[in-house]
Design an enzyme around this catalytic site. Structure first.
Site, short mmCIF file in Angstrom:
data_model
loop_
_atom_site.label_atom_id
_atom_site.label_comp_id
_atom_site.label_asym_id
_atom_site.label_seq_id
_atom_site.Cartn_x
_atom_site.Cartn_y
_atom_site.Cartn_z
N TRP A 1 0.81 -1.23 0.00
CA TRP A 1 0.00 0.00 0.00
C TRP A 1 0.84 1.27 0.00
O TRP A 1 1.85 1.37 0.70
CB TRP A 1 -0.88 0.00 1.25
N ASN B 1 -0.09 5.71 0.17
CA ASN B 1 -0.99 6.85 -0.03
C ASN B 1 -0.18 8.14 -0.18
O ASN B 1 0.62 8.22 -1.13
CB ASN B 1 -2.17 6.91 0.95
N ASP B 2 -0.34 9.12 0.67
CA ASP B 2 0.17 10.47 0.40
C ASP B 2 1.68 10.53 0.09
O ASP B 2 2.47 9.85 0.75
CB ASP B 2 0.00 11.37 1.63
N SER C 1 1.49 11.91 7.68
CA SER C 1 2.09 12.76 6.65
C SER C 1 2.81 13.99 7.22
O SER C 1 2.54 14.42 8.34
CB SER C 1 1.01 13.22 5.67
N ARG D 1 -3.08 17.49 11.99
CA ARG D 1 -2.03 16.69 11.35
C ARG D 1 -1.49 17.33 10.07
O ARG D 1 -2.02 18.30 9.57
CB ARG D 1 -2.54 15.28 11.06
N ASP D 2 -0.44 16.70 9.55
CA ASP D 2 0.15 16.99 8.23
C ASP D 2 0.81 18.38 8.19
O ASP D 2 0.42 19.24 7.39
CB ASP D 2 -0.92 16.85 7.12
C1 FRU Z 1 -4.49 11.91 3.89
C2 FRU Z 1 -4.21 11.36 5.27
C3 FRU Z 1 -3.45 12.35 6.12
C4 FRU Z 1 -2.74 11.48 7.10
C5 FRU Z 1 -2.42 10.26 6.27
C6 FRU Z 1 -2.44 8.97 7.00
O1 FRU Z 1 -4.69 10.91 2.94
O2 FRU Z 1 -5.41 10.97 5.90
O3 FRU Z 1 -4.27 13.33 6.73
O4 FRU Z 1 -1.61 12.07 7.64
O5 FRU Z 1 -3.36 10.23 5.22
O6 FRU Z 1 -2.00 7.91 6.21
#
Ligand code: FRU
Length: 492
Positions: A51, A53-54, A114, A169-170
């Site tokens: 997997w 994602n970001d 993230s 977050r982020d």
């Molecule tokens: C966005 C998110 C962020 C978080 C991350 C977790 O896709 O939800 O806000 O930090 O993915 O995987």
């Protein structure tokens, strides 16, 4: 064995059978299977398996580009959030490196979420969200290989006291007038998404300043994930991901407040999320975004998620963003075909017989003429049963990506996402369409982006064509290049 013990054993066995294996409930998928997978992109970045994602921590440091990414090292589903890592000379060809940050501390054992990366006098410093609960942390490296989490983590132990937030977050960090600034993605309960501003002299001790902007939950959602906030021309651009397609805002940043003047959608394809911006050493503003899957049971493939190509963002004369794939992408171009001055009658086909493929870079200039809709067909099977249409709809003033017939398989999404696109009188439709197996990135006149994920079922769904409805159009030129894989030995 007593009856109760055997019941426990049966229950345990049932649990074991239900437990996900490394690909998330499926048998592990081998490297050979991954390499043969016809939907796995060849020139978009993705991890060797499992997997993603970001995009995280994008930076160019000492000439080299680094990408980090939200990764589950042990399954093709979201979980165990770890920062994967790869390095590149050109943002296009990548080399995988050991994972950088693992969820191994009390403050991030729920996930290394993230964040971004800054260059602190030659020391790469990752600023990320540790979970649980959500706190901001830092980690440093001098060689980009060995990462050390700061002993004083978390550097921000929670949202401002007393504030009821929908998330925290982020972090996005930059240096301005010698002071480090950070915005954290958040939302104020009952009000809307927000970016919370902090300042620091040393990246370790942070003072809360206040919300730099609070949105209206009914317009831009209750929570803003992954804020990216950068100067652009004489303005600032804020990009946020509000649990639906990302939004940009252009405005001014003064006295710790951001005042948006314009707002728009970054990419309405429906599969582009959590984009992250960074400035490279040439001061170009560049964006990568997570390309989500769009089919049921995607985890069965043993991988999920790809990154977009690097998109260079500039400010247009109308103060709205312009997007173009970084010119470095052109290095992947191989065999070339071109047609010119093709008059396309309504509902006709067979205009580009010499061009086929599912890893292509297409550049078209089309005079819409009298047509109601006009554009390109890609990934078309010879009988047309499978095909994806990308076109301009003059009446609706929209760019459309029609994937209702992209696959004869029922599992992939079947819809036609669209985004605003208005051509000025006499302005041609300028399409750049990057086809990479299950990924299609579309740039229209550099102002509208649409990313699609498609999963054709047939190996011969590789045809390219031009089309028009309601009247003829003229394809002034169409260039097509076969694109090479970014992995030196074929595929990751
Ligand atoms: C966005 C998110 C962020 C978080 C991350 C977790 O896709 O939800 O806000 O930090 O993915 O995987």
């Amino acid at each position: 064995m007593t009856p109760s013990r055997s019941r426990v054993r049966i229950a345990l066995l049932a649990v074991c059978l239900l437990l996900p294996s490394s690909s998330g409930g499926e048998e592990p998928v081998s490297a050979e299977q991954l390499a043969r997978d016809p939907h796995r992109p060849a020139y978009h970045f993705l991890p060797p398996k499992n997997w993603m994602n970001d995009p995280n921590g994008l930076i160019q440091i000492k000439g080299k580009y680094h990408i980090f990414y939200q990764h589950n090292p042990s399954a093709a589903v979201w979980g165990n959030m770890t920062w994967g890592h790869a390095v590149s000379e050109d943002m296009v060809h990548w080399k995988h490196l050991p994972f950088a940050l693992h969820p191994d501390q009390p403050y991030d054992k729920g996930g290394v979420f993230s964040g971004c990366m800054v260059n602190d006098n030659g020391v790469a410093t990752a600023v990320y969200t540790g979970v649980s609960p959500e706190v901001q942390c830092i980690a440093t490296s001098r060689d980009m290989l060995k990462w050390e989490k700061f002993a004083g983590n978390p550097v921000i132990p929670g949202p401002p006291p007393g504030m009821k937030v929908t998330g925290f977050r982020d972090p996005c960090v930059w240096k301005q007038d010698g002071v480090w600034h950070m915005v954290v993605g958040s939302g104020i309960e009952g009000k809307g998404g927000t970016i919370l501003l902090y300042k620091s002299k040393d990246l370790r001790q942070w003072d809360y300043i206040g919300p730099a902007l609070v949105g209206d939950k009914d317009k831009t959602g209750p929570m803003w994930e992954c804020p990216s906030f950068f100067p652009l021309g004489d303005k600032w651009i804020l990009v946020i991901s509000p649990y639906r397609p990302p939004i940009y805002m252009i405005g001014t940043f003064k006295e710790d407040h951001f005042t948006p003047e314009l707002q728009g959608d970054v990419d309405l394809g429906g599969q582009f999320y959590a984009p992250l911006l960074f400035k490279d050493e040439r001061e170009r503003l560049i964006m990568f975004g997570w390309l989500q899957e769009a089919r049921e049971k995607a985890e069965k493939a043993g991988w999920q998620g790809a990154q977009s190509l690097p998109r260079v963002i500039t400010l247009g004369p109308d103060s709205r963003p312009r997007y173009a794939p970084a010119p470095e992408v052109n290095a992947l171009r191989g065999e070339h075909a071109r047609v010119e001055h093709v008059s396309v009658a309504p509902d006709s086909s067979g205009h580009v017989p010499g061009l086929r493929g599912n890893t292509l870079d297409l550049v078209a200039e089309i005079d819409p003429g009298e047509a109601e809709t006009c554009g390109l067909v890609v990934c078309r099977s010879p009988d047309g049963a499978e095909q994806t249409r990308i076109f301009y709809d003059r009446k609706q003033k929209r760019l459309v990506g029609d994937r209702t017939k992209s696959s004869t398989n029922p599992a992939p999404k079947k819809d036609a996402p669209s985004a605003p696109l208005e051509l000025a009188p006499g302005e041609p439709l300028r399409l750049r369409v990057l086809v990479d197996r299950s990924v299609i990135e579309v740039f229209a006149n550099e102002r509208t982006c649409l990313t699609l994920r498609i999963y054709p079922d047939r190996p011969d769904s590789t045809g390219v064509d031009c089309f028009a409805t309601g009247g003829p159009c003229t394809v002034k030129s169409l260039d097509g290049w076969q694109m090479k894989s970014i992995w030196s030995d074929a595929k990751p």
